[in-house]
Design an enzyme around this catalytic site. Structure first.
Site, short mmCIF file in Angstrom:
data_model
loop_
_atom_site.label_atom_id
_atom_site.label_comp_id
_atom_site.label_asym_id
_atom_site.label_seq_id
_atom_site.Cartn_x
_atom_site.Cartn_y
_atom_site.Cartn_z
N PRO A 63 0.68 -1.20 -0.02
CA PRO A 63 -0.17 0.00 0.00
C PRO A 63 0.83 1.14 0.07
CG PRO A 63 -0.35 -1.28 2.11
CD PRO A 63 0.43 -2.17 1.18
N ASN A 64 0.25 2.24 -0.66
CA ASN A 64 1.02 3.56 -0.88
C ASN A 64 1.96 3.83 -1.85
OD1 ASN A 64 -1.14 4.87 0.81
ND2 ASN A 64 -0.34 3.81 2.56
N ARG A 107 4.89 10.78 -2.78
CA ARG A 107 4.66 10.76 -1.07
C ARG A 107 5.84 11.01 -0.21
NH1 ARG A 107 4.58 4.36 1.43
NH2 ARG A 107 3.92 4.87 3.38
N TYR A 155 11.14 8.70 1.22
CA TYR A 155 10.99 7.70 0.29
C TYR A 155 11.74 8.29 -1.04
CZ TYR A 155 7.84 5.43 3.45
OH TYR A 155 7.18 5.11 4.50
N ASN A 209 8.43 -5.46 -1.20
CA ASN A 209 8.17 -4.44 -0.34
C ASN A 209 6.67 -4.30 0.19
OD1 ASN A 209 7.86 -2.00 1.30
ND2 ASN A 209 9.07 -0.79 -0.03
N ALA A 230 3.16 -0.96 4.70
CA ALA A 230 2.86 -1.11 6.21
C ALA A 230 2.37 -2.53 6.32
CB ALA A 230 1.57 -0.14 6.37
N HIS A 271 4.32 -4.91 8.73
CA HIS A 271 4.10 -5.00 10.36
C HIS A 271 2.84 -5.63 10.87
CE1 HIS A 271 7.11 -2.16 9.42
NE2 HIS A 271 6.37 -1.26 8.66
N ASP A 275 2.09 -16.12 5.87
CA ASP A 275 1.51 -17.35 5.49
C ASP A 275 1.40 -17.68 3.94
OD1 ASP A 275 1.00 -18.17 8.00
OD2 ASP A 275 -1.30 -17.84 7.84
N GLU A 291 13.14 -8.99 1.27
CA GLU A 291 12.50 -8.07 1.80
C GLU A 291 13.23 -6.81 1.62
OE1 GLU A 291 11.52 -8.95 5.70
OE2 GLU A 291 10.47 -6.68 6.07
N HIS A 303 13.03 -2.59 2.07
CA HIS A 303 12.27 -1.07 2.54
C HIS A 303 13.03 -0.06 2.03
CE1 HIS A 303 9.51 -3.46 4.83
NE2 HIS A 303 10.39 -4.30 5.48
N ILE A 304 12.40 0.64 1.55
CA ILE A 304 13.23 2.17 1.16
C ILE A 304 13.87 2.93 2.17
CG2 ILE A 304 12.67 4.41 0.05
CD1 ILE A 304 10.26 2.75 -1.43
N SER A 305 13.16 2.99 3.39
CA SER A 305 13.57 3.76 4.33
C SER A 305 14.14 2.86 5.54
CB SER A 305 12.18 4.54 5.15
OG SER A 305 11.39 3.68 5.50
N ARG A 328 12.96 4.48 12.74
CA ARG A 328 11.73 5.00 12.81
C ARG A 328 10.85 4.67 13.88
NH1 ARG A 328 9.15 4.97 6.84
NH2 ARG A 328 7.78 6.54 7.85
N ARG A 348 7.32 -0.03 13.60
CA ARG A 348 7.84 -0.29 12.18
C ARG A 348 9.08 -1.35 12.29
NH1 ARG A 348 5.69 3.12 8.42
NH2 ARG A 348 5.17 5.34 9.51
C1 DQA Z 1 8.22 0.94 4.02
C2 DQA Z 1 8.37 1.12 5.37
C3 DQA Z 1 6.83 0.96 6.01
O1 DQA Z 1 6.92 1.00 7.45
C4 DQA Z 1 5.98 1.90 5.54
O2 DQA Z 1 4.56 1.72 6.13
C5 DQA Z 1 5.89 1.85 4.12
C6 DQA Z 1 7.30 1.75 3.50
C7 DQA Z 1 9.66 1.33 3.26
O3 DQA Z 1 9.73 1.12 2.04
O4 DQA Z 1 10.73 2.17 3.95
O5 DQA Z 1 4.72 2.05 3.52
O6 DQA Z 1 8.08 -0.49 3.53
#
Ligand code: DQA
Length: 145
Positions: free
Chosen positions: A11-12, A19, A24, A75, A78, A81, A88, A99, A101-103, A108, A112
């Protein structure tokens, strides 16, 4: 047959580039796809980048990867978490899971810091910006080579 890597985004992440760019960055998901494809070509891999704001769609793509995927770069946004269901689904997949994560999620909020997906992932990249995707693809190349 060329090995196919599923690059799944939660998502997002469709808003990447717009964003919270201070967290990001300014690159878009299309830029991410281009950089992943470059690495895939280098390793003779095929790749498909997908994004959804819906948990079930991500689970369906993991199931699709069971049929024709050699590896998954994910990725989950959210859902990282919160989603036992994505964990599963990943546990039904036999190939490598990486896996991204950009950040740097560890720098944080504490919510997270825990990832369900990390219980399954062979490796985790966090805090390398969007470059993390290409690095994960590179690792995928060496795991599958
Ligand atoms: C994220 C980190 C997550 O905590 C956050 O909810 C995201 C992006 C990242 O790529 O840093 O949507 O996965």
């Amino acid at each position: 047959m060329t090995k196919k890597i599923y690059i799944l985004n939660g998502p997002n992440l469709n808003l990447l580039g717009k964003r919270q760019p201070e967290i990001y960055g300014h690159d878009t998901l299309a830029d991410v796809e281009a950089s992943c494809r470059k690495v895939a070509d280098e390793f003779g891999l095929d790749c498909v980048l997908l994004q959804s704001n819906h948990e079930g769609a991500i689970i369906d793509w993991i199931h699709a990867a069971r049929e024709d995927g050699a590896g998954i770069v994910i990725n989950p946004g959210a859902f990282t978490h919160t989603s036992v269901a994505i964990l599963d689904a990943l546990n039904t997949f036999e190939g490598p899971v990486l896996e991204v994560h950009i950040s740097n999620v560890h720098k944080r909020e504490s919510f997270r810091h825990h990832s369900y997906v990390s219980l399954r992932a062979e490796g985790v990249i966090a805090g390398f910006g969007v470059e993390g995707y290409a690095l994960a693809m590179r690792r995928m190349g060496s795991l599958l080579g």
